[in-house]
Write a protein that holds these residues in place. Structure first.
Motif, PDB file in Angstrom:
ATOM      1  N   UNK A  30       8.570  26.616  89.483  1.00 26.27           N
ATOM      2  CA  UNK A  30       9.068  25.295  89.104  1.00 26.27           C
ATOM      3  C   UNK A  30       8.909  25.058  87.605  1.00 26.27           C
ATOM      4  N   UNK A  31       9.979  24.609  86.994  1.00 26.33           N
ATOM      5  CA  UNK A  31       9.919  24.167  85.596  1.00 26.33           C
ATOM      6  C   UNK A  31      10.137  22.658  85.610  1.00 26.33           C
ATOM      7  N   UNK A  32       9.037  21.938  85.762  1.00 25.28           N
ATOM      8  CA  UNK A  32       9.114  20.475  85.801  1.00 25.28           C
ATOM      9  C   UNK A  32       8.845  19.897  84.406  1.00 25.28           C
ATOM     10  N   UNK A  33       8.984  18.601  84.282  1.00 26.37           N
ATOM     11  CA  UNK A  33       8.815  17.971  82.972  1.00 26.37           C
ATOM     12  C   UNK A  33       7.403  18.160  82.428  1.00 26.37           C
ATOM     13  N   UNK A  34       6.409  18.155  83.315  1.00 32.92           N
ATOM     14  CA  UNK A  34       5.034  18.350  82.852  1.00 32.92           C
ATOM     15  C   UNK A  34       4.884  19.710  82.176  1.00 32.92           C
ATOM     16  N   UNK A  35       5.432  20.747  82.794  1.00 32.62           N
ATOM     17  CA  UNK A  35       5.339  22.093  82.211  1.00 32.62           C
ATOM     18  C   UNK A  35       6.072  22.138  80.872  1.00 32.62           C
ATOM     19  N   UNK A  36       7.224  21.516  80.794  1.00 38.69           N
ATOM     20  CA  UNK A  36       7.996  21.478  79.546  1.00 38.69           C
ATOM     21  C   UNK A  36       7.207  20.753  78.459  1.00 38.69           C
ATOM     22  N   UNK A  37       6.604  19.614  78.807  1.00 35.34           N
ATOM     23  CA  UNK A  37       5.828  18.848  77.826  1.00 35.34           C
ATOM     24  C   UNK A  37       4.617  19.622  77.315  1.00 35.34           C
ATOM     25  N   UNK A  38       3.905  20.303  78.220  1.00 31.89           N
ATOM     26  CA  UNK A  38       2.746  21.100  77.816  1.00 31.89           C
ATOM     27  C   UNK A  38       3.202  22.211  76.875  1.00 31.89           C
ATOM     28  N   UNK A  39       4.293  22.869  77.210  1.00 32.99           N
ATOM     29  CA  UNK A  39       4.809  23.939  76.360  1.00 32.99           C
ATOM     30  C   UNK A  39       5.220  23.382  74.999  1.00 32.99           C
ATOM     31  N   UNK A  40       5.874  22.234  74.985  1.00 24.21           N
ATOM     32  CA  UNK A  40       6.280  21.606  73.717  1.00 24.21           C
ATOM     33  C   UNK A  40       5.062  21.342  72.836  1.00 24.21           C
ATOM     34  N   UNK A  41       3.969  20.883  73.452  1.00 24.22           N
ATOM     35  CA  UNK A  41       2.746  20.646  72.688  1.00 24.22           C
ATOM     36  C   UNK A  41       2.175  21.941  72.113  1.00 24.22           C
ATOM     37  N   UNK A  42       2.190  22.997  72.913  1.00 23.04           N
ATOM     38  CA  UNK A  42       1.627  24.276  72.467  1.00 23.04           C
ATOM     39  C   UNK A  42       2.405  24.833  71.282  1.00 23.04           C
ATOM     40  N   UNK A  43       3.732  24.785  71.344  1.00 18.91           N
ATOM     41  CA  UNK A  43       4.522  25.402  70.271  1.00 18.91           C
ATOM     42  C   UNK A  43       4.989  24.399  69.219  1.00 18.91           C
ATOM     43  N   UNK A  44       4.626  23.140  69.412  1.00 18.90           N
ATOM     44  CA  UNK A  44       4.954  22.068  68.464  1.00 18.90           C
ATOM     45  C   UNK A  44       6.456  21.901  68.261  1.00 18.90           C
ATOM     46  N   UNK A  45       7.190  21.987  69.381  1.00 20.37           N
ATOM     47  CA  UNK A  45       8.638  21.761  69.378  1.00 20.37           C
ATOM     48  C   UNK A  45       8.924  20.609  70.325  1.00 20.37           C
ATOM     49  N   UNK A  46       9.072  19.420  69.757  1.00 18.64           N
ATOM     50  CA  UNK A  46       9.261  18.210  70.549  1.00 18.64           C
ATOM     51  C   UNK A  46      10.687  17.672  70.432  1.00 18.64           C
ATOM     52  N   UNK A  47      11.652  18.579  70.278  1.00 12.69           N
ATOM     53  CA  UNK A  47      13.045  18.139  70.215  1.00 12.69           C
ATOM     54  C   UNK A  47      13.367  17.320  71.462  1.00 12.69           C
ATOM     55  N   UNK A  48      14.125  16.248  71.285  1.00 13.92           N
ATOM     56  CA  UNK A  48      14.349  15.299  72.371  1.00 13.92           C
ATOM     57  C   UNK A  48      14.990  15.923  73.601  1.00 13.92           C
TER      58      UNK A  48
END
Length: 159
Positions: A30-48
């Motif tokens: 599963x690729x849910x929003x929580x996983x996406x948000x955690x990944x965004x934090x790790x790689x510092x890519x918070x594109x909308x």
């Protein structure tokens, strides 16, 4: 310890016989929003398009947020552990890179993906070093076009 790490090893000769064959298909992940948000934090890519569901719904053709391509790619590791055989006498395996990697379809938040693995090459470079090349297609549940395709290379070392 995760059960995927506990597969019984196979002889090198049996591994070599797998060249040209599909080795296996992983379970769904599963690729849910929580996983996406955690990944965004790790790689510092918070594109909308990844982290803002309302804006992504309004301003993109996706209708929702989508996973980073590299997030989908990174899941290939756990998928490979699920399906790729371990060779007897292996001391370690390392990621050697990709000859080809293409992101073909966006993975929308809430989707599930799985990897399909075909061993395309296994060449002893030295008596204690095997170059292994695997074609991987990461499928999206319910979609006809994969999220990505890759020609993935690994090095496997023996004692």
């Amino acid at each position: 310890m995760n059960e995927v790490w506990k597969k019984p090893p196979i002889p090198l000769d049996d591994y070599l016989k797998l060249v040209g064959h599909e080795v296996g298909v992983s379970s769904w992940h599963l690729i849910d929003q929580k996983r996406i948000d955690v990944y965004a934090d790790v790689i510092e890519d918070h594109q909308f398009i990844h982290v803002d569901p309302e804006r992504a719904k309004r301003e993109t053709a996706f209708g929702t947020t989508v996973a980073h391509g590299f997030l989908t790619m990174s899941l290939m590791s756990i998928m490979s552990y699920e399906v790729m055989p371990v060779i007897e006498g292996t001391t370690m395996g390392v990621n050697y890179g990709f000859d080809k990697l293409r992101f073909l379809s966006p993975v929308r938040a809430g989707s599930r993906v799985r990897g399909r693995f075909t061993l395309t090459e296994a060449t002893l470079r030295k008596p204690t070093e095997l170059l292994s090349r695997t074609n991987v297609s990461v499928e999206i549940e319910g979609e006809t076009k994969p999220a990505l395709v890759a020609d993935w290379i690994g090095l496997i070392y023996f004692a």
